[in-house]
Every structure is written in C-alpha cells, then in structure tokens.
Design an enzyme around this catalytic site. Sequence first.
Site, PDB file in Angstrom:
ATOM      1  N   THR A 199      39.171  36.644  38.312  1.00 43.85           N
ATOM      2  CA  THR A 199      39.984  36.238  39.273  1.00 43.85           C
ATOM      3  C   THR A 199      41.284  36.816  39.724  1.00 43.85           C
ATOM      4  O   THR A 199      41.544  36.717  40.808  1.00 43.85           O
ATOM      5  CB  THR A 199      40.074  34.678  39.254  1.00 43.85           C
ATOM      6  OG1 THR A 199      40.730  34.435  38.084  1.00 43.85           O
ATOM      7  CG2 THR A 199      38.759  33.960  38.878  1.00 43.85           C
ATOM      8  N   LEU A 246      44.806  34.542  43.658  1.00 52.49           N
ATOM      9  CA  LEU A 246      44.107  33.686  44.168  1.00 52.49           C
ATOM     10  C   LEU A 246      42.754  33.316  43.455  1.00 52.49           C
ATOM     11  O   LEU A 246      41.756  33.896  43.823  1.00 52.49           O
ATOM     12  CB  LEU A 246      43.709  33.700  45.821  1.00 52.49           C
ATOM     13  CG  LEU A 246      44.297  32.646  46.673  1.00 52.49           C
ATOM     14  CD1 LEU A 246      45.605  32.017  46.326  1.00 52.49           C
ATOM     15  CD2 LEU A 246      44.260  32.997  47.989  1.00 52.49           C
ATOM     16  N   HIS A 247      42.647  32.605  42.431  1.00 58.52           N
ATOM     17  CA  HIS A 247      41.828  32.503  41.588  1.00 58.52           C
ATOM     18  C   HIS A 247      40.408  31.592  42.098  1.00 58.52           C
ATOM     19  O   HIS A 247      39.394  32.100  42.047  1.00 58.52           O
ATOM     20  CB  HIS A 247      41.955  31.783  40.029  1.00 58.52           C
ATOM     21  CG  HIS A 247      43.083  32.132  39.430  1.00 58.52           C
ATOM     22  ND1 HIS A 247      43.180  33.404  38.755  1.00 58.52           N
ATOM     23  CD2 HIS A 247      44.585  32.068  39.477  1.00 58.52           C
ATOM     24  CE1 HIS A 247      44.386  33.518  38.196  1.00 58.52           C
ATOM     25  NE2 HIS A 247      45.118  32.778  38.640  1.00 58.52           N
ATOM     26  N   ASP A 248      40.678  30.361  42.458  1.00 54.73           N
ATOM     27  CA  ASP A 248      39.647  29.407  42.688  1.00 54.73           C
ATOM     28  C   ASP A 248      38.769  29.907  43.985  1.00 54.73           C
ATOM     29  O   ASP A 248      37.473  29.807  43.953  1.00 54.73           O
ATOM     30  CB  ASP A 248      40.392  27.789  42.982  1.00 54.73           C
ATOM     31  CG  ASP A 248      40.666  27.323  41.725  1.00 54.73           C
ATOM     32  OD1 ASP A 248      40.472  27.825  40.564  1.00 54.73           O
ATOM     33  OD2 ASP A 248      41.904  26.586  41.822  1.00 54.73           O
ATOM     34  N   LEU A 250      37.986  32.866  45.006  1.00 58.14           N
ATOM     35  CA  LEU A 250      36.766  33.792  44.645  1.00 58.14           C
ATOM     36  C   LEU A 250      35.595  32.952  43.996  1.00 58.14           C
ATOM     37  O   LEU A 250      34.406  33.327  44.703  1.00 58.14           O
ATOM     38  CB  LEU A 250      37.425  34.798  43.717  1.00 58.14           C
ATOM     39  CG  LEU A 250      36.220  35.768  43.253  1.00 58.14           C
ATOM     40  CD1 LEU A 250      35.899  36.548  44.181  1.00 58.14           C
ATOM     41  CD2 LEU A 250      36.727  36.572  41.784  1.00 58.14           C
TER      42      LEU A 250
END
Length: 324
Positions: A199, A246-248, A250
């Site tokens: 992420t 922007l982890h979530d 992805l």
Amino acid sequence: MLTRSMPVLLDCDPGIDDAFALAYLACRSDVETVGVVTTAGNVGQDDVLRNALGLTALLGADIPVARGADQPLVEPMMTAEETHGPHGLGHAQVGECGRRPDERTGAQLWVDLARTYPGELVGIVTGPLTNLALALREEPELPRLLKRLHVMGGAINYRGNTGPTSEWNIAVDPEAAHEIFEAWGQASRRLVLGALQATEVIRMDEGHRQAVAELGDHPVVAVLSDALRFYFEFHQADGLGWCAYLHDPLVVAHAVTGRFARTRPLAVDVELAGTLTRGQTVGDELGRWGKEPNVDLLCDVDAEGFIEHLISTLREGLTVRSGE
Ligand code: BDR
Ligand code: CA
C-alpha cells in the site's frame, strides 16, 4: 438474496484514506455497498461513526451503517489524531447529518449480511479487525459464508508504521488479527492481505493532490480534498516528504476489480508475545511452520495505473451524482 452487482461490506475507521475508499465504492455502479461497519481506530468510535454516517449521506448511499466495538479485544484503545486530524478527516469535518446508525452492532451486521448473501458477500476491512473477530465468535462459518475477505493490514518483511515492525490496523488489535488469520487458515479461500509494502507504493504527489482538489463541485470533493491536504502535512512532518500513502483505496479497488496488484500465497500470523515486536505480522516464507498458506498477499502494485483509476472513478461517479 440475489443482487445484480457485487455486494460489499466495508468495515472501516474513517480515517482519511478510509474516506477515499468509501467514496470510491459509492462511485462504482457494479458494486452494491450493502453495509458499513465502523471500528474505533484512527480516531474514537463516536468520530468514526459520525464520519461514516456523514460521508454516506453526502454520497447519497442509503445503506446501514453500524457502530462497531469501542475497544480492541485486549489492548487499551489507541488513536492517531496526529495522522488523521482531531476528528479523523484532517482539515475537513462532517457534522451530524441526521442519519441514525443501524440498530445492530457492527459484529451483528457482519453476521446478518454474510447470512443474507451466502457465498456472495465480499468483506473488506480497512481498520482494526475487532468487529470481524467478534462476528466470527458469533458465526464460526463466516470464512465459508463470505465470497472473499480483503484486509488492509500488516507489514511483511518491511518496517512498520506504528511500532518499528508493526502496522497500525494490526497493532491496534493484534489478538483480533490473530483470530482472523487462524480462522482463514481453516477456510478454502485465503484472505487477501494488502500490507504496507504494497500500500505504500501508492504515494500521492502534489499533482495527484491537485487533481483531487479539482474533481468537481460535489460536496464530497471538498471533504476529500481538505482531508488529503492534512494527510500530506502529516506525512511531511513524519519525514516522508510532501506526499501521502493512500493505503485503503488500493485494497478496496483490488477487492472489487482484481486489478492493480498480483497476489502470492503465504502463511501469516501475528506476534502476540514479543516485547519489541508485538503486533508484527510474520510471514513464513520458507514454510518452517509446515502450515498451508492462509493469505494471498498483494504484490507487484501498479501505482500509476491505480491512482489514475481512482481519480477517474471518483471524477466520473461524483459528476454523475452531483448532476442527479
Ligand atoms: C492503515 O492505518 C490507518 O491509519 C489507515 O487508515 C490504514 O488503514 C495504514 O497502516
Ligand atoms: Ca483505515
């Protein structure tokens, strides 16, 4: 129940990148978000619930939003206002929107929706795993009832972002994560895990930030844009430069499209006893445990492809919705 589009339950702790994930799902016409559960994490439960209710109201998504657990299973609660702002959305705020939370607990909504859509529901967790662990205690068949489970969490052979080796969502509730990894070890479908080394490839730069700010006049755009600016300021203060991971989104986009990353199987568990490494996700790369893989780990991420897709999906979805 039969649906034409993919039924999705999002369990989240909005949270700046969670807010992008919620908006992304609302912008996809091939996805039906049938429920949102909030987990105390980035900020406390009152804030994450208010944010989820406010965002779904702004997005015109009339779906059940259930209040999840206020506390992790064992750990005392910790929150990350320095990362996500005083109320979880950086410089943005969504006030009380008049929408009421669903009467069920977050865990009960998980169980009810899994039973309503047996073999169809795609579960996605972008916060700590507390609610899902509670739901699993109530319904041990969850790994077989869900079509797939996708989780943002952990760091495999990679530094942490919370402790030196632990990632936030797992560090908040390591026991819950352990219960989920164990249970999916018994299931026929592996859990899909988006850990930090995947992420953090999604590094938004100034050009991306401006593209978000210029997405249009839908009221959610101002929220996302003001939130993202705070996230950039946090990353810069943390020594990472003028950017934001922007982890979530992805993990959510991969869950509903199967695109933007490949996966590889791995046996994964959580360190619960370590004095320095509690909350670390450990991957058994050489098969020393003699266990079948319980996880499909995201790898080979197409960052530019994903960021373009995210921005164009938001632009298209929010333009249609502001014109409705
Ligand atoms: C995860 O922790 C939270 O701060 C983010 O929303 C993401 O889910 C990244 O470690
Ligand atoms: Ca999150």
